[in-house]
Scaffold this active site. Structure first.
Site, PDB file in Angstrom:
ATOM      1  N   LYS A  46       3.483   5.628   5.603  1.00 35.42           N
ATOM      2  CA  LYS A  46       2.808   4.341   5.486  1.00 35.42           C
ATOM      3  C   LYS A  46       2.358   3.801   6.833  1.00 35.42           C
ATOM      4  CE  LYS A  46       5.190   3.365   1.261  1.00 35.42           C
ATOM      5  NZ  LYS A  46       6.140   2.485   0.592  1.00 35.42           N
ATOM      6  N   CYS A  85      11.413   9.535 -23.355  1.00 33.37           N
ATOM      7  CA  CYS A  85      10.921  10.654 -22.527  1.00 33.37           C
ATOM      8  C   CYS A  85      11.790  10.883 -21.290  1.00 33.37           C
ATOM      9  CB  CYS A  85       9.492  10.390 -22.063  1.00 33.37           C
ATOM     10  SG  CYS A  85       8.274  10.400 -23.377  1.00 33.37           S
ATOM     11  N   CYS A 108       5.133   9.224 -26.397  1.00 30.72           N
ATOM     12  CA  CYS A 108       5.988   9.227 -27.588  1.00 30.72           C
ATOM     13  C   CYS A 108       5.937   7.923 -28.381  1.00 30.72           C
ATOM     14  CB  CYS A 108       7.442   9.532 -27.196  1.00 30.72           C
ATOM     15  SG  CYS A 108       8.271   8.131 -26.427  1.00 30.72           S
ATOM     16  N   CYS A 116       4.870   3.921 -25.094  1.00 25.78           N
ATOM     17  CA  CYS A 116       4.751   5.101 -24.232  1.00 25.78           C
ATOM     18  C   CYS A 116       3.520   5.902 -24.648  1.00 25.78           C
ATOM     19  CB  CYS A 116       6.005   5.957 -24.362  1.00 25.78           C
ATOM     20  SG  CYS A 116       5.886   7.542 -23.520  1.00 25.78           S
ATOM     21  N   CYS A 175      10.287   5.231 -19.737  1.00 21.56           N
ATOM     22  CA  CYS A 175      10.369   5.378 -21.185  1.00 21.56           C
ATOM     23  C   CYS A 175      11.749   5.929 -21.532  1.00 21.56           C
ATOM     24  CB  CYS A 175       9.296   6.346 -21.683  1.00 21.56           C
ATOM     25  SG  CYS A 175       9.572   6.821 -23.418  1.00 21.56           S
ATOM     26  N   PRO A 208       0.845  -1.197   0.000  1.00 19.69           N
ATOM     27  CA  PRO A 208       0.000   0.000   0.000  1.00 19.69           C
ATOM     28  C   PRO A 208       0.881   1.249   0.000  1.00 19.69           C
ATOM     29  CG  PRO A 208      -0.545  -1.477   1.824  1.00 19.69           C
ATOM     30  CD  PRO A 208       0.725  -1.965   1.223  1.00 19.69           C
ATOM     31  N   GLU A 209       0.494   2.240  -0.776  1.00 21.13           N
ATOM     32  CA  GLU A 209       1.260   3.475  -0.808  1.00 21.13           C
ATOM     33  C   GLU A 209       0.612   4.476   0.129  1.00 21.13           C
ATOM     34  OE1 GLU A 209       3.253   4.446  -4.201  1.00 21.13           O
ATOM     35  OE2 GLU A 209       2.998   2.511  -5.162  1.00 21.13           O
TER      36      GLU A 209
HETATM   37 ZN   LIG Z   1       7.991   8.284 -24.100  1.00 19.65          ZN
END
Ligand SMILES: [Zn+2]
Length: 286
Positions: A55, A274, A252, A249, A271, A2-3
Site C-alpha cells: 500500500k 459455502c 448457494c 449468496c 456465506c 485503497p487496496e
Molecule cells: Zn453460499
C-alpha cells in the site's frame, strides 16, 4: 482504504505523468519534506521511477531521494494537466510535484517521507517487493511460510497483515476467503498447506485481475454472466460477498453474513454455507 490494486494503478498513472521528466516545482505542507527540499531541491531533478509496494507508493528522484507515501483511508493522488482545475479543495493538498506538462497532487496524504535507499531498506513498514502480490518479484513459497507461521490468528486477519502478504485490503480479504470456501474466522493453523497455498494463489490472481489496463477503479471479483462494461452504481454488484450482508449468496442462495473482526475491528462478510467452519460450528453474524 485503497487496496494494493488501487496503489498499483496510481503508481502506473503517476509514472506516465512524471517519469523521465524534469521536475519544475515541488511543494508540500509537510515541514520535513520542505526541509529536505531546502537542502536538496527537488525542482531540477528528474523522476526516475514510480513504484507500488503493497500500500506504499514510492517516487524515485534522480538526486537519490525516494518519496514514500501511504494513503491510509482518504489519501489520493490526482494528475492534472497544467492549468487544469483541481477536483478537491486546495486545503486538502499535501504534496505537489510539477513538470512542464503535469501536476501530480497528493490530497489528504497522511503519511509521507523522503528516504534514501539506505533508510528505505531499514524502514520495515514499507513492504519489500518479494512480499507484494502485484510484483513480479513476489515469492509465493516464502509467503506461504509467513502465512502458515501465523498459527492461531484468523485467516482474515492474517490476510490483512501487510508484512505477510502486501496488497490485500479489507474488500479483497472477504472475497479471497469466499473464493476459497474458507470461513474467515478459521485459524491459519487449521488450514492444510494446500489450502494456504491456494489462498495465496487466489489472492494474487484477484489482485492482478484488478490492475489490468482495462480494469476500472472498482474492485471486481464477480462478473456474473458476462463481463460488465458499464460502471455499476453499487460497488458490491461486482463482488461475491463484501457489502452484501442480508443478500443471497451468488453461489448457494444462503444469506450473506457480516461481522466485525480482529483487533482493528474491520468488517468481514461471508456465506455460512459455502464457507463452513471445519467442525460445523456456527459463527454469529448479522
Ligand atoms: Zn453460499
Amino acid at each position: 482504504m485503497p487496496e494494493g490494486d488501487t496503489i498499483f494503478r496510481t503508481a502506473r498513472n503517476l509514472g506516465r505523468a512524471l517519469v523521465g521528466r524534469p521536475v519544475t516545482a515541488f511543494r508540500s505542507t509537510f515541514p520535513w519534506l520542505m526541509r529536505f527540499n531546502d537542502d536538496t531541491p527537488v525542482a531540477g531533478q528528474t523522476v526516475e521511477s514510480v513504484e507500488a509496494r503493497g500500500k506504499w507508493l514510492l517516487i524515485y528522484f534522480s538526486g537519490g531521494g525516494i518519496l514514500t507515501s501511504h494513503l491510509l483511508m482518504n489519501g489520493r493522488w490526482h494528475i492534472y494537466r497544467r492549468g487544469e482545475r483541481w477536483q478537491l479543495a486546495r486545503i486538502h493538498m499535501r504534496i505537489v510535484i510539477e513538470n512542464e506538462e503535469y501536476q501530480a497532487v497528493g490530497f489528504r496524504v497522511p503519511v509521507a517521507r523522503m528516504h534514501t535507499q539506505q533508510s528505505l531498506d531499514r524502514d520495515l513498514r514499507v513492504a519489500v517487493p518479494e512480499n507484494d502480490l502485484l510484483r513480479v518479484e513476489f515469492n509465493a513459497v516464502a509467503a506461504l511460510d509467513r502465512l502458515t507461521a501465523r498459527g492461531d490468528e484468523s485467516v482474515a486477519d492474517a490476510l490483512l497483515d501487510q508484512s505477510t502478504l502486501a496488497g490485500v485490503g479489507n474488500v479483497f480479504k472477504s472475497e479471497i476467503c469466499f473464493v476459497n470456501g474458507l470461513n474467515p474466522f478459521r485459524t491459519v493453523e487449521s488450514l492444510t498447506r494446500d489450502e494456504a497455498a491456494a489462498t495465496i494463489a487466489s489472492a494474487q490472481k484477484l489482485l492482478r485481475a484488478n490492475v489490468l489496463e482495462d480494469s476500472g477503479d472498482m474492485i471486481v471479483t464477480y462478473r456474473g454472466q458476462q463481463r460488465r462494461t458499464t460502471r455499476a452504481s453499487n460497488p458490491s454488484e461486482s463482488l461475491w460477498v463484501y457489502g452484501r450482508a442480508g443478500e443471497p449468496c451468488r453461489r448457494c442462495g444462503e444469506t450473506i453474513r457480516r461481522r466485525i473482526q480482529g483487533a482493528d475491528a474491520r468488517v468481514t462478510f461471508w456465506c455460512p454455507r459455502c464457507q463452513p467452519m471445519p467442525n460445523g460450528a456456527d459463527v454469529e453474524g448479522t
